[in-house]
Design a protein around this motif. Structure first.
Motif, short mmCIF file in Angstrom:
data_model
loop_
_atom_site.label_atom_id
_atom_site.label_comp_id
_atom_site.label_asym_id
_atom_site.label_seq_id
_atom_site.Cartn_x
_atom_site.Cartn_y
_atom_site.Cartn_z
N LEU A 331 0.84 -1.20 0.00
CA LEU A 331 0.00 0.00 0.00
C LEU A 331 0.88 1.25 0.00
O LEU A 331 1.98 1.24 0.57
CB LEU A 331 -0.89 0.02 1.24
CG LEU A 331 -2.11 -0.91 1.25
CD1 LEU A 331 -2.76 -0.86 2.62
CD2 LEU A 331 -3.12 -0.52 0.19
N PRO A 332 0.43 2.34 -0.60
CA PRO A 332 1.18 3.61 -0.49
C PRO A 332 1.26 4.07 0.97
O PRO A 332 0.37 3.77 1.78
CB PRO A 332 0.34 4.59 -1.33
CG PRO A 332 -0.46 3.73 -2.25
CD PRO A 332 -0.73 2.46 -1.52
N GLU A 333 2.33 4.79 1.29
CA GLU A 333 2.53 5.23 2.67
C GLU A 333 1.39 6.12 3.16
O GLU A 333 1.01 6.06 4.33
CB GLU A 333 3.86 5.99 2.78
CG GLU A 333 5.08 5.12 2.64
CD GLU A 333 6.36 5.90 2.87
OE1 GLU A 333 6.26 7.05 3.36
OE2 GLU A 333 7.44 5.39 2.56
N GLU A 334 0.84 6.95 2.26
CA GLU A 334 -0.25 7.84 2.67
C GLU A 334 -1.48 7.05 3.09
O GLU A 334 -2.17 7.41 4.06
CB GLU A 334 -0.62 8.81 1.52
CG GLU A 334 0.49 9.74 1.09
CD GLU A 334 1.48 9.08 0.16
OE1 GLU A 334 1.18 7.94 -0.30
OE2 GLU A 334 2.55 9.67 -0.11
N VAL A 335 -1.75 5.94 2.39
CA VAL A 335 -2.92 5.12 2.72
C VAL A 335 -2.71 4.42 4.06
O VAL A 335 -3.62 4.37 4.90
CB VAL A 335 -3.18 4.09 1.59
CG1 VAL A 335 -4.32 3.16 1.97
CG2 VAL A 335 -3.49 4.80 0.29
N THR A 336 -1.51 3.91 4.28
CA THR A 336 -1.22 3.25 5.57
C THR A 336 -1.37 4.22 6.73
O THR A 336 -1.97 3.90 7.76
CB THR A 336 0.22 2.69 5.54
OG1 THR A 336 0.38 1.86 4.40
CG2 THR A 336 0.50 1.89 6.78
N ARG A 337 -0.86 5.43 6.55
CA ARG A 337 -1.00 6.45 7.60
C ARG A 337 -2.46 6.81 7.82
O ARG A 337 -2.91 6.99 8.96
CB ARG A 337 -0.18 7.69 7.20
CG ARG A 337 0.10 8.63 8.36
CD ARG A 337 0.94 9.81 7.95
NE ARG A 337 2.19 9.41 7.31
CZ ARG A 337 2.49 9.64 6.04
NH1 ARG A 337 1.63 10.30 5.26
NH2 ARG A 337 3.63 9.24 5.53
N LEU A 338 -3.23 6.90 6.73
CA LEU A 338 -4.65 7.24 6.84
C LEU A 338 -5.41 6.15 7.59
O LEU A 338 -6.29 6.44 8.41
CB LEU A 338 -5.22 7.43 5.44
CG LEU A 338 -6.64 7.97 5.31
CD1 LEU A 338 -6.72 9.38 5.85
CD2 LEU A 338 -7.11 7.93 3.86
N LEU A 339 -5.10 4.89 7.32
CA LEU A 339 -5.77 3.78 8.01
C LEU A 339 -5.43 3.78 9.50
O LEU A 339 -6.29 3.50 10.33
CB LEU A 339 -5.37 2.45 7.38
CG LEU A 339 -5.82 2.20 5.94
CD1 LEU A 339 -5.27 0.88 5.43
CD2 LEU A 339 -7.33 2.21 5.83
N GLU A 340 -4.18 4.10 9.83
CA GLU A 340 -3.79 4.14 11.25
C GLU A 340 -4.51 5.26 11.99
O GLU A 340 -4.97 5.07 13.12
CB GLU A 340 -2.28 4.35 11.35
CG GLU A 340 -1.48 3.09 11.26
CD GLU A 340 -0.05 3.32 11.71
OE1 GLU A 340 0.38 2.65 12.66
OE2 GLU A 340 0.63 4.16 11.11
N GLU A 341 -4.64 6.42 11.36
CA GLU A 341 -5.27 7.57 12.03
C GLU A 341 -6.76 7.37 12.21
O GLU A 341 -7.35 7.94 13.14
CB GLU A 341 -5.02 8.84 11.21
CG GLU A 341 -3.56 9.29 11.18
CD GLU A 341 -3.30 10.39 10.18
OE1 GLU A 341 -4.27 10.73 9.44
OE2 GLU A 341 -2.17 10.91 10.12
#
Length: 707
Positions: A331-341
């Motif tokens: 997954l792109p890093e932005e998507v991973t960060r979005l899922l965590e938040e």
């Protein structure tokens, strides 16, 4: 001073002996001076004095005992809540509502009237309780000063809330009051240790002490793992030591054994690298014929599993009734960060979808929550752009692990349209031939993301796509009830052993629609199955749903291993204040511990430098002490958990090109940081570790034999 009972008894005996000696001496004098009639009265008087002395000693012992009890009561600790009055006046003895952080007045007010008070008999409402304010304290002095009432705008201490408040709460006289948001701390708990008492009989004190520590420290987490271990999760090394000291000396007051710190890691995959370990562009002409390595890679994949060159894994269930094709993508890093938040929002979506699927009356969802879900979906669509992510957001089947993690499961096979966004359409689960077993696929995905293949750590930033799901006729016609009726079918099979061939391992009972299978079934079983009107499947491989779970988990694991695997380490942001004389030593300590300097600036008007760096959590133990020793106390670090970062080195790397062979040698036994971390975690978990303990073992020859 509190006297022990033995010392009190000794003092009483000494006092008796001294008193008896005095009385004997005085009695001898008065025998010569007084008549015998008076001697008897004097003897009576001495007995009275003895009684008075004993009474005095008894009173002294009672006073000492009461002092000891008072001292013990003083030593007993009590919790005082730190609060601020926002409106109204708080009075001692007032009965009030205690509203937890998760309390929602919109859901609770239909059970209560808006005019009700805490003194009324109220029904049970989630995250709400009633209590009486026992004591109010002024916190500004050296000692606690009791107050009768406190007006708005003041800070105060409230006693007697330890049974009602865990970490934070809102106190109100009205149940319609929305609770304040809980306190957010910059430090995130990341370091965990397992705790147990040295004497097993002290386990109740440890459980009680950990409960008190959880209440007293807002940043600590206390949990019990599946293995039964009691675990403390703390923000760092210093915080961990402070929590352990409090647990031993204040809360549990017992001797405890503490495990080595458990450092969390994550597993992920990346795109294939374009350069090798010596920064040469990877090309086919540079490859050396490493036949043994390719053979080892092929032997890792068992028979019956097909792995394409682009990473598509095809696997069948043990009874060959279903076939799955799964692909793993980073997954792109932005998507991973979005899922965590947005993990809390994803959990809310899962609860709404579950209530719809179970035909329950859906809760009236707050419009604000629906807007957040729509905004979350739009952000995902913005970040998932490109040909391979076309319509991916609409096909999201689940998140994982625990249905709210930073991994995604997609479905791209025909005949299935359910997704995680059905709470937006308020639509029930669509009925299809896959409807009875789609939960098994999701469960297999959850298990695969919870423990990866490298060292059984959770996955992060991985997308699994189910591109094919084929089911044979028996698998399609099998209803969910067959799982419950499997035992019943086994019992019937046992009762009719006379008619069934003893060599048959499994029996398929159908309603007579499938002629081929009905020929091998005895007439008695066929008749029973017709009466029930159900399809009974007694399989030697177990229930079909369980086979699907295991097959999906294995498919995800092999799809992950078909891509370049990497470990992700937890990282601290490290802020160090140091003078110019010790900058070199600070950099030396950072580089030794795999740290990386991000920024260095001088504080205006001083000779102090502020250094900002990142440091792996695994390398942070003893970092503060070492940097103070090396700089003679002139540098002080501040560590705060920041993010997860991919370790660039491949834990399974072996040299494959001519340049790598020349640079690293055939064994390539130089230190690999990712492999070191992976092997350490595998050893801790009792997993197999591939390492050579003894190399070139030979018989030892002593000097005397060599002569």
């Amino acid at each position: 001073r509190a006297f022990p009972n033995e010392e009190i008894a000794q003092r009483r005996e000494l006092a008796k002996q001294r008193h008896a000696g005095k009385m004997a001496a005085s009695q001898g004098k008065e025998v010569s001076e007084k008549p015998p009639s008076e001697n008897s009265s004097e003897g009576t008087g001495s007995a009275g004095d003895k009684k008075g002395e004993e009474q005095q000693l008894t009173d002294q012992m009672d006073v000492v005992t009461s002092k000891a009890a008072k001292q013990e009561a003083d030593n007993k600790e009590s919790f005082i809540a730190f609060a601020r009055v926002f409106s109204g006046v708080v009075r001692r003895g007032q009965k009030i509502f205690v509203l937890g952080p998760k309390y929602d007045p919109a859901e609770s007010l239909h059970k209560l009237s808006s005019q009700c008070s805490a003194t009324d008999d109220l029904p049970l409402v989630p995250h709400m309780s009633c209590c009486t304010l026992e004591n109010l304290y002024l916190l500004m002095g050296r000692e606690l000063e009791e107050l009768e009432e406190v007006p708005a705008g003041n800070v105060l201490g409230i006693g007697g809330l330890q049974d009602f408040v865990l970490k934070s709460a809102t106190l109100s006289t009205s149940p319609a009051c929305p609770p304040f948001t809980p306190l957010n701390f910059e430090a995130t708990p990341i370091v965990r240790v397992a705790v147990e008492p040295k004497h097993p009989s002290d386990m109740p004190q440890l459980v009680r002490g950990m409960k008190l520590l959880n209440q007293a420290d807002p940043c600590v987490q206390v949990l019990i793992q599946e293995t039964g271990e009691h675990v403390l999760v703390t923000a760092g090394e210093v915080h961990l030591q402070r929590c352990l000291d409090d647990l031993k000396e204040r809360f549990a007051k017992i001797e405890i054994s503490v495990s080595a710190p458990i450092i969390p890691f994550r597993e992920t995959i990346t795109r294939p690298p374009k350069v090798d370990m010596v920064n040469e562009e990877i090309g086919k002409q540079q490859k050396v014929a490493v036949i043994h390595q390719t053979k080892e890679d092929q032997n890792r994949i068992p028979e019956g599993i097909q792995v394409d060159s682009d990473g598509l894994v095809t696997i069948s269930t043990p009874n060959k009734q279903a076939t799955l094709s799964v692909r793993a993508l980073p997954l792109p890093e932005e998507v991973t960060r979005l899922l965590e938040e947005n993990s809390d929002l994803i959990r809310t979506m899962e609860q709404l979808s579950t209530s719809l699927n179970e035909d329950k009356k859906a809760h009236e969802v707050n419009q604000k929550t629906m807007d957040k879900i729509k905004e979350f979906k739009q952000k995902l669509e913005q970040n998932l752009q490109g040909r391979k992510w076309r319509n991916a957001v609409d096909h999201i089947w689940s998140f994982g692990p625990r249905k709210c993690g930073p991994n995604i499961l997609l479905h791209k096979f025909e005949g299935y349209k359910n997704s995680v966004w059905q709470c937006l359409e308020n639509a029930e689960k669509e009925v299809s031939k896959y409807g009875d077993f789609d939960n098994s696929i999701v469960s297999g995905f959850q298990l695969a993301t919870l423990s990866g293949p490298m060292c059984e750590e959770p996955l992060m930033g991985v997308c699994f796509t189910v591109e094919k799901w084929e089911m044979n006729k028996v698998g399609e016609t099998l209803p969910t009830k067959s799982q419950d009726s499997g035992e019943c079918g086994a019992v019937e099979h046992k009762e009719s052993e006379d008619t069934v061939s003893p060599t048959s391992n499994c029996t398929v009972n159908t309603c007579g629609e499938n002629e081929q299978s009905s020929q091998s079934v005895p007439k008695s079983l066929e008749k029973n199955s017709k009466n029930k009107g159900e399809v009974l499947l007694t399989d030697c491989y177990g229930p079909f749903s369980g086979q699907l779970i295991a097959t999906m988990k294995e498919a995800c694991r092999y799809a992950l291993q078909a891509k370049p695997q990497r470990l992700m380490a937890a990282m601290y942001t490290c802020e160090i204040m140091a003078t110019a004389e010790v900058l070199g030593r600070v950099y030396a300590v950072l580089s030794k511990r795999e740290g990386r300097v991000l920024q260095e600036e001088m504080k205006e008007g001083t000779d102090v430098f502020i250094i900002k760096a990142v440091l792996p959590v695994a390398e942070s133990f003893g970092f503060a002490d070492e940097i103070r020793k090396r700089t003679s106390g002139l540098a002080s670090p501040q560590l705060v958990f920041s993010h997860w970062e991919i370790i660039s080195s491949d834990p399974f790397w072996v040299p494959t090109t001519e340049e790598e062979y020349l640079h690293f040698g055939e064994k390539a036994d130089s230190e690999n940081q990712a492999r070191k971390y992976m092997n350490a975690v595998r050893k801790r978990k009792g997993l197999y570790v591939e390492e050579k303990i003894v190399e070139h073992a030979e018989k030892q020859r002593t000097l005397s034999r060599n002569k």
